[in-house]
Design an enzyme around this catalytic site. Structure first.
Site, mmCIF file in Angstrom:
data_model
loop_
_atom_site.group_PDB
_atom_site.id
_atom_site.type_symbol
_atom_site.label_atom_id
_atom_site.label_comp_id
_atom_site.label_asym_id
_atom_site.label_seq_id
_atom_site.Cartn_x
_atom_site.Cartn_y
_atom_site.Cartn_z
ATOM 1 N N GLY A 16 0.903 -1.344 -0.080
ATOM 2 C CA GLY A 16 -0.160 -0.036 0.119
ATOM 3 C C GLY A 16 0.819 1.251 -0.010
ATOM 4 C CB THR A 17 4.156 2.364 -0.998
ATOM 5 O OG1 THR A 17 4.198 1.754 -2.569
ATOM 6 C CG2 THR A 17 5.044 1.355 -0.143
ATOM 7 C CG ASN A 18 1.578 3.540 -5.859
ATOM 8 O OD1 ASN A 18 1.836 4.404 -6.412
ATOM 9 N ND2 ASN A 18 2.013 2.228 -5.904
ATOM 10 C CG MET A 94 -0.990 -7.900 -6.869
ATOM 11 S SD MET A 94 -0.394 -6.985 -8.451
ATOM 12 C CE MET A 94 1.037 -5.919 -7.290
ATOM 13 C CB ILE A 96 -7.397 -9.590 -14.320
ATOM 14 C CG1 ILE A 96 -6.001 -9.441 -14.447
ATOM 15 C CG2 ILE A 96 -8.174 -9.139 -15.487
ATOM 16 C CD1 ILE A 96 -5.448 -10.049 -15.706
ATOM 17 C CG LEU A 97 -11.303 -5.402 -11.476
ATOM 18 C CD1 LEU A 97 -11.259 -3.954 -11.422
ATOM 19 C CD2 LEU A 97 -12.209 -6.145 -10.618
ATOM 20 C CG ASN A 111 -3.686 -0.580 -12.747
ATOM 21 O OD1 ASN A 111 -3.547 -0.580 -11.728
ATOM 22 N ND2 ASN A 111 -2.933 -0.966 -13.769
ATOM 23 C CG HIS A 113 1.396 -1.427 -15.610
ATOM 24 N ND1 HIS A 113 1.481 -2.703 -15.109
ATOM 25 C CD2 HIS A 113 2.585 -1.571 -16.416
ATOM 26 C CE1 HIS A 113 2.040 -3.559 -15.695
ATOM 27 N NE2 HIS A 113 3.190 -2.931 -16.547
HETATM 28 C C1 GAR Z 1 3.155 -1.010 -7.502
HETATM 29 O O1 GAR Z 1 4.401 -1.038 -8.158
HETATM 30 C C2 GAR Z 1 2.223 -1.268 -8.423
HETATM 31 O O2 GAR Z 1 2.543 -0.150 -9.578
HETATM 32 C C3 GAR Z 1 2.099 -2.551 -8.866
HETATM 33 O O3 GAR Z 1 2.293 -3.165 -7.796
HETATM 34 C C4 GAR Z 1 2.858 -2.487 -6.726
HETATM 35 C C5 GAR Z 1 2.104 -2.276 -5.525
HETATM 36 O O4 GAR Z 1 2.664 -1.794 -4.428
HETATM 37 N N1 GAR Z 1 1.080 -2.745 -9.707
HETATM 38 C C6 GAR Z 1 1.041 -3.687 -10.805
HETATM 39 O O5 GAR Z 1 1.961 -4.265 -10.986
HETATM 40 C C7 GAR Z 1 -0.258 -3.908 -11.286
HETATM 41 N N2 GAR Z 1 -0.030 -4.289 -12.719
HETATM 42 P P1 GAR Z 1 2.138 -1.025 -3.215
HETATM 43 O O6 GAR Z 1 1.057 -1.917 -2.676
HETATM 44 O O7 GAR Z 1 3.297 -0.565 -2.253
HETATM 45 O O8 GAR Z 1 1.373 0.350 -3.746
#
Ligand code: GAR
Length: 204
Positions: A16-18, A94, A96-97, A111, A113
């Site tokens: 969940g850093t994003n 993670m 796919i919908l 999203n 990526h």
């Molecule tokens: C992030 O790097 C995000 O871009 C990627 O998973 C990580 C989640 O990190 N998403 C994908 O690869 C989707 N195709 P987070 O939980 O720390 O945000």
């Protein structure tokens, strides 16, 4: 009366850093047209849920392994309706919908990526795998993309991108951190503000 904020749900699966970048951007005023009302995880042990709780945001767990794809999407739809959600952010979600789900929220799901789409994207490219593939190919520049979500994995319209150079001797882990810090955590909040603001302007 015109609204001054749209309601946002963030879907997560891991650290969940994003999500944290979005919470911080809301607190600092970078995001002013949207408010995070709900965080949904498909994993009960996702650290992202702790981040949401610390920020006093409502959370829910919707497990695909327990409910199946359709059951998971039905439960997510119910939660989105109950909480009057306008925009859905996939922030490290993670699963796919299906097209049935994405069609209901046309131009309302975004999203993040961790590559410059159309490189290293689509089914099977997620998390560290994306960075492993970029290093294997030997590209010198990678980055992140925020895009609208449609029925094609990573195939929807691009909203923002940011490039990141790849230092020599990078590992998938070091590159993942670099792309997050220099690109994802910057463009995801900006993209959410852009999309939220457009919805407010359209008065929808
Ligand atoms: C992030 O790097 C995000 O871009 C990627 O998973 C990580 C989640 O990190 N998403 C994908 O690869 C989707 N195709 P987070 O939980 O720390 O945000």
């Amino acid at each position: 009366m015109p609204r001054n904020c749209v309601n946002v749900a963030v879907l997560v699966s891991g650290g969940g850093t994003n999500l944290q970048a979005l919470i911080d951007a809301e607190n600092s005023g970078i995001i002013k047209s949207g408010k995070i009302k709900l965080v949904i995880s498909n994993k009960a042990d996702a650290y992202a849920l702790e981040r949401a709780k610390k920020a006093s945001i409502k959370t829910a767990v919707v497990s695909k392994s327990e409910l199946g794809q359709n059951g998971m999407e039905e439960k997510i739809t119910d939660l989105l309706t109950e909480n009057k959600i306008d925009i859905i952010v996939l922030a490290g979600f993670m699963c796919i919908l299906t097209a049935d789900f994405t069609k209901k929220y046309d131009k309302r799901i975004i999203n993040v990526h961790p590559s410059l789409i159309p490189s290293f994207c689509g089914e099977g490219f997620y998390g560290l795998r994306v960075h492993e593939a970029a290093l294997k190919k030997g590209v010198k520049v990678t980055g992140a993309t925020v895009h609208f979500v449609n029925e094609i994995p990573d195939g929807g319209e691009i909203i923002l991108q940011k490039a990141v150079t790849i230092p020599e001797n990078s590992t998938p882990e070091s590159l993942q951190k670099r792309v997050m810090k220099l690109a994802e955590w910057k463009i995801l909040p900006r993209a959410l503000e852009l999309v939220s603001n457009n919805i407010l302007k359209e008065g929808k």
